[in-house]
Enzyme design. Structure first.
Site, PDB file in Angstrom:
ATOM      1  N   ASP A 464      39.317  39.329  63.302  1.00  0.00           N
ATOM      2  CA  ASP A 464      38.669  39.560  62.017  1.00  0.00           C
ATOM      3  C   ASP A 464      37.385  40.352  62.297  1.00  0.00           C
ATOM      4  OD1 ASP A 464      38.030  39.336  59.282  1.00  0.00           O
ATOM      5  OD2 ASP A 464      36.822  37.555  59.681  1.00  0.00           O
ATOM      6  N   ASP A 829      37.122  33.415  61.574  1.00  0.00           N
ATOM      7  CA  ASP A 829      36.118  32.398  61.247  1.00  0.00           C
ATOM      8  C   ASP A 829      36.728  31.145  60.639  1.00  0.00           C
ATOM      9  OD1 ASP A 829      36.878  33.279  58.778  1.00  0.00           O
ATOM     10  OD2 ASP A 829      34.986  34.245  58.272  1.00  0.00           O
ATOM     11  N   ASP A 833      41.150  33.332  57.242  1.00  0.00           N
ATOM     12  CA  ASP A 833      42.110  33.613  58.320  1.00  0.00           C
ATOM     13  C   ASP A 833      42.984  32.412  58.658  1.00  0.00           C
ATOM     14  OD1 ASP A 833      40.771  36.119  58.621  1.00  0.00           O
ATOM     15  OD2 ASP A 833      39.210  35.076  59.730  1.00  0.00           O
TER      16      ASP A 833
END
Length: 1142
Positions: A464, A829, A833
């Site tokens: 990410d 995080d 996700d």
């Protein structure tokens, strides 16, 4: 037979359900067989429940079944047997029947009828499955409410009647997440019936019959101790998990007869909850219909920042807990505070909730599809084949020795207990245990230890962007206000803006909330609000004073200008947020409706991605320079948000207006710019991974140009590499879907001039030596998946940047990469996700929590430096597991060889000799062999994961051959001595100890256990060298000294204890030591040659095979296709062409 199966399309796709009925004569026949076989038939049925069902029952339609046989395809081919009881539900009809015909029951909710009906259901892994006659299948009970729309949920606000609630509870069951906790006796029976312990009991009985009393007693004590520890740990974990899972509280529920307090276990989907202002620990999943709630979801996502939940929008769209995440209160999350008279409707209970799904994943984890674990079973079967050969040899040799039949049976079965080591499965886990401890010391926590070995085979890692590659916080850069002719100059501080719509939009278009006087919310929104200097005020719990100040609207929050502003201006400029539509990753925007004081018209404000906001704004309000300005800032790495507004009509009902009505015909206001800096550790980690030949991929919800800029900053895309943008669109009316590739325009400052660009385009990307990367946005990714599946693998092979990706698209990307046989890692995080983290082979969540159920690994270090650490530890653990597996197998083969050689000369090893080798020498070496940390560097080559491979099997065969030659050589050298007296005893086995032959084999085999420990313990390039493992090295030296002492001069005490023969000539003892040294040199040299590829020459006989991994084959194909991707061309869709022609 199709009538006997659960054949409903789209339901239970991973289940194969078959129905059976009891057959009386079969049941009695099985009982008779159990008695005649002394319980062995029952033992077989325990290990293979499928056989038990097929033996006692006959197939029948599911609607008539007494027993169901479930085969779970995704988890394991092992079938599960579940009973199918019939329950009298009393007044029940339309909840089950009308769902099969229409959905009107959602509105009428007529759950009662005077006619009695029978409900057929079964429980599997906590989930209830009910029989739907017209569908002819068992379906999850959640199918009854999965089609609810948002409007349906609002109809439940009046509450269920007691009769309706009672009928629903009988169908849905109690709202409990029940973790079964077995009694110690039940656990003991399960443990003893395990094939491993059955084999242990068989072995102990055999050793006792063969007079190996000391050895059998020691193994019995160790087994009992192992069982006791296992039972204690298993029950302790079950109790701990049950305490975590079970939640029974009292909640206030609205019934048709009025509000009342009920136990949470009685909640059913459709119940209306009245949430107290002080909040509560939520016992179910619920959709928020009124008010706002501040929720701590760290238990689910690992995200410590509280989240603001807002009311569900009305409309006929289908409700989805993930799609409406910002409006859903999840089970197990802590509601910190509620305001505005919070009301929610229960949508899921029990194991169907988010918490239930997570508990289920812990209780019933999906098996890890990892070749090492699959090959371990095959290898044990291979050793079983060797045991059969040894048994045949034993029968032949012992028959020639004229032993009794009883002794013949005992001796031959003893060979089986030697060649298949019962401690093998336990031994190979020690490397993983050591790695888990080292990771914990480094701040990385693991809830799935088998995944550590999988880390060693990761070939691609997704990251990410925001909060992972870049800093979580954003630095405010400035604001650019839009005018009809263009943009104004950049204003670095929003406080310098003149009062107007743009300043108001920056101040109030957010979801920031106060908790104990402190502002909480998304870091970006906090930064934006704080940059204006405006003050956030929230109404008191029961206060309505602010409502009257702002036109009588129900006020959610008030934003007032800074304290230094003149009072009159401060009062006039204040605005109250009366409706809030929170940010959605899939919509890429949020909006609010704000009411000024004094009855003036309200305004609607929107904030989100520039592309999305401009699509919702009037075209004449968007400056013509918009695209150029956006591309310029995005390519320089800025985080860009766009804002828009419109004045609402005076007759608009603000309390019920739909989101779609608010977010259209907006007027473009301008751009808000923030700088998102790359974390200091990021570039170094990415460089390390690329040098180790590991692909790195960025998956973000940000702008594609911003993502490309960050990818260059962190080193994912080299400074000389080209970026090609992939643009795909779905069909639009009569227009077919399109797919095209366009090169990045790096301007005059780019590193490549126009002539060079034409050169690499003309010659082909590979021939010109130019490295390129594809960049794809979420819209194009979905279009390629849906309309260009034939091009998807090629795009996945070369794409490095995925931008504007929604959470479900991230999950889909991970799964598509896995289809190419990549071992995929994902680092994020833990919030948006979650799906991708759980779908990946190795999910790493950056969180302050010690463990997050969002992913197998959680790092307290808030940067990606944990990724190389995980991979290094994974490789170290995998190599250690390989070494231990090989060592335990070679130990068995050495002892197997010794026993067969000694059978040939009518003798065997002694009781204390077996004890010395098995419990002291081998066990201690195996325990400490896994110590020693990973190498400091990541090698470009990944360690092997297959045990059934030529280097492994060939190496073990050669080592076993050399060991047999060594033991045979020791026996022949001893027999060649002038003073040698051949064993001529009427006894056989250990009864004729001590003797010369057995002592020579004992001496060399003892050395061989130590030699193999050194040979199979690999260091470079995945582990630190052997000398870093001080304990292992110390034990090697100690055992080497002990064996040398026992060979050269054991002394009368130990010679008697171990039943060793004292040779009269020291020369023979020295020869045996020399032979052991020669054995070590040959085995060590052979291992080095095998590592250098000695056995690969055997593959030259066969034609070179293509790799089994699809991504490697595709890489070769693309390297030989210089014209791909075709630039500036529109590619047709094969699907659309076929449909069009047809």
């Amino acid at each position: 037979r199709t009538t006997h199966h659960n054949s409903l399309p789209g339901i239970l796709e991973d289940h194969d359900v078959q129905g059976y009925r009891w057959v009386g004569w079969r049941v009695w026949l099985c009982r008779l067989g159990a008695v005649l076989s002394l319980g062995l038939l029952l033992l077989l049925f325990t290990w293979r429940p499928r056989f038990a069902v097929m033996a006692r029952c006959s197939p029948c339609p599911l609607s008539l079944a007494h027993v169901l046989l479930l085969r779970v395809r995704k988890a394991t081919p092992f079938p599960f047997t579940c009973s199918c009881p019939e329950r009298d539900t009393g007044r029940l009809k339309c909840l089950v029947e009308e769902v099969e015909e229409n959905r009107e029951w959602r509105d009428t909710v007529q759950l009662h009828n005077e006619q009695k009906s029978l409900l057929r259901f079964y429980q599997f892994e906590g989930l209830r499955y009910i029989w739907l006659p017209r569908k002819g299948a068992f379906c999850p009970v959640s199918v009854l409410n999965e089609e609810w729309t948002c409007s349906d949920l609002y109809r439940f606000q009046s509450g269920l009647s007691p009769l309706e609630q009672n009928s629903r509870q009988q169908v849905y069951g109690p709202n409990l997440i029940t973790v079964p906790v077995k009694s110690y006796m039940s656990l003991l029976v399960d443990e003893i019936l395990n094939p491993f312990y059955i084999f242990q009991v068989f072995s102990i009985a055999l050793w006792m019959a063969d007079n190996y009393y000391y050895y059998a007693a020691c193994i019995l004590v160790i087994s009992l101790l192992s069982i006791s520890i296992s039972l204690y740990e298993t029950r302790k974990q079950s109790v701990t998990l049950r305490k975590m899972a079970q939640l029974i509280t009292t909640v206030k529920v609205r019934r048709s007869t009025g509000g009342r307090c009920d136990p949470s276990e009685e909640l059913v989907p459709g119940d209306c909850l009245l949430i107290p202002p002080e909040g509560l620990l939520l016992p179910c999943d619920a959709a928020l219909l009124a008010g706002e709630c501040m929720v701590n979801e760290s238990m689910l996502t690992g995200e410590s920042v509280p989240v603001l939940k807002t009311p569900l929008p009305t409309g006929d769209s289908r409700f989805s807990s993930e799609g409406h995440r910002r409006h859903t209160l999840f089970c197990g999350t802590q509601l910190i505070q509620a305001r505005g008279g919070a009301v929610a409707v229960v949508t899921s209970t029990g194991f169907f909730t988010a918490k239930g799904d997570l508990i289920s994943s812990i209780l019933y984890p999906q098996p890890i599809n990892f070749r090492f674990y699959q090959d371990a079973t095959k290898f044990l079967l291979l050793l079983g084949g060797v045991a059969v050969l040894g048994t045949i040899y034993s029968v032949v040799v012992l028959s020639m020795s004229n032993v009794t039949w009883g002794e013949l049976v005992i001796r031959t079965l003893d060979v089986v207990t030697i060649v298949v080591p019962p401690a093998l499965p336990a031994a190979i886990t020690t490397g993983t245990i050591y790695a888990q401890r080292r990771l914990k010391r480094q701040g990385v926590f693991c809830i799935s230890p088998p995944r550590i070995n999988v880390c060693g085979k990761v070939s691609l890692f997704c990251f990410d962007k925001t909060g992972t590659l870049t800093e979580e916080g954003l630095d405010m850069w400035g604001v650019m206000e839009a005018h009809q002719k263009g943009f104004s100059e950049l204003v670095p501080d929003p406080r310098l803006l003149a009062p107007g719509p743009l300043l108001t939009a920056l101040a109030c278009c957010h979801s920031v909330a106060l908790l104990d006087g402190q502002a909480y919310g998304d870091p970006l929104e906090l930064k934006m609000m704080e940059s204006t200097g405006w003050e956030l005020i929230e109404p008191s719990v029961n206060g309505h004073a602010l409502d009257s100040e702002f036109g009588g609207h129900k006020v959610l929050s008030v934003m007032r200008p800074p304290a230094g502003t003149p009072f009159s201006e401060r009062t006039v400029s204040s605005v109250a947020v009366v409706r809030r539509f929170p940010f959605s990753s899939s919509l890429q925007r949020m909006s609010v409706v704000a009411a000024p004081p004094g009855g003036r018209p309200a305004i609607a404000i929107i904030k989100g991605s520039p592309e999305m906001v401009t699509s919702l704004c009037l075209a004449d309000t968007v400056p013509p320079q918009f695209s150029g300005v956006l591309d310029d800032f995005a390519s320089r790495g800025f985080r860009v948000l766009a804002l828009g507004y419109k004045v609402m009509g005076s007759d608009t009902e603000l309390g019920t207006i739909e989101r779609e009505a608010v977010e259209r015909d907006m007027r473009f206001l301008g751009l808000f710019l923030m700088r998102n800096l790359v974390k200091p550790e990021t570039a170094g980690v990415i460089q390390t991974l690329r040098q180790a030949q590991l692909r790195t991929v960025m998956v973000t919800g940000d702008n594609i140009l911003t993502a490309v800029n960050v990818s260059r900053s962190c080193g994912m895309v080299g400074s000389e590499d080209r970026v090609i943008f992939v643009q795909a669109s779905p069909p639009d009316g009569q227009l077919p879907p399109t797919l095209s590739f366009h090169q990045e325009d790096r301007g005059a400052s780019g590193t490549h001039g126009s002539t060079e660009v034409h050169t690499w385009v003309g010659l082909g990307l590979y021939q010109s030596g130019v490295s390129y990367h594809l960049a794809v946005n979420g819209k194009s990714f979905s279009a390629i998946c849906d309309h260009f599946p034939e091009y998807l693998p090629k795009v996945l092979m070369r794409a490095t940047v995925y931008a504007r990706m929604a959470p479900d698209q991230k999950t889909q990307l991970v799964k598509e990469l896995q289809k190419l046989n990549y071992r995929v890692g994902m680092c994020g995080d833990g919030a948006n996700d979650c799906g991708a983290l759980r779908a990946s082979d190795v999910g790493v969540s950056l969180s302050e929590a010690e463990a997050s159920v969002a992913s197998p690994f959680t790092s307290k270090v808030n940067n990606i430096s944990c990724v190389p650490l995980l991979i290094r530890e994974g490789r170290c653990s995998l190599v250690t597991s390989f070494s231990l597996f090989r060592y335990m197998a070679l130990y068995s083969l050495i002892q197997f060889s010794s026993v067969l050689i000694l059978y040939t000369v009518k003798t065997n090893l002694g009781d204390w000799q077996f004890l010395f080798f098995d419990l002291f020498l081998v066990t201690l070496l195996a325990i400490v062999m896994g110590r020693g940390g990973p190498s400091e560097e990541l090698h470009p080559r990944r360690p092997p994961a297959s045990l059934i491979a030529l280097p492994i099997l060939g190496g073990m065969f050669l080592h076993t051959l050399f060991n047999i030659l060594g033991q045979t050589g020791a026996l022949l050298i001893t027999a060649s001595q002038d003073w040698f007296v051949q064993l001529n005893s009427t006894e056989s086995g250990a009864a004729n100890l001590p003797n010369m032959e057995e002592t020579s084999v004992f001496a060399l085999s003892g050395y061989q256990y130590i030699i193999m420990a050194v040979v199979v313990t690999k260091g470079y390039p995945y582990k630190k060298p052997l000398y870093h493992n001080f304990l292992f090295l110390g034990l090697l030296l100690i055992f080497l000294g002990v064996m040398t002492w026992l060979v050269l001069y054991p002394g009368p005490v130990f010679a008697k204890l171990l039943q060793l023969y004292t040779y009269p000539d020291m020369t023979l003892n020295m020869l045996l030591v020399s032979l052991a040294a020669l054995n070590f040199l040959t085995c060590f040299l052979m291992e080095v040659l095998i590592d250098q590829g000695l056995l690969n020459c055997l593959r030259c006989v066969h034609r070179k095979r293509m790799s089994k991994k699809q991504y490697k084959r595709l890489d070769v194909l693309l390297s030989e296709s210089p014209s791909w991707p075709p630039l500036n061309q529109s590619l047709p869709s094969a699907q659309y062409t076929v449909i069009g022609l047809s």
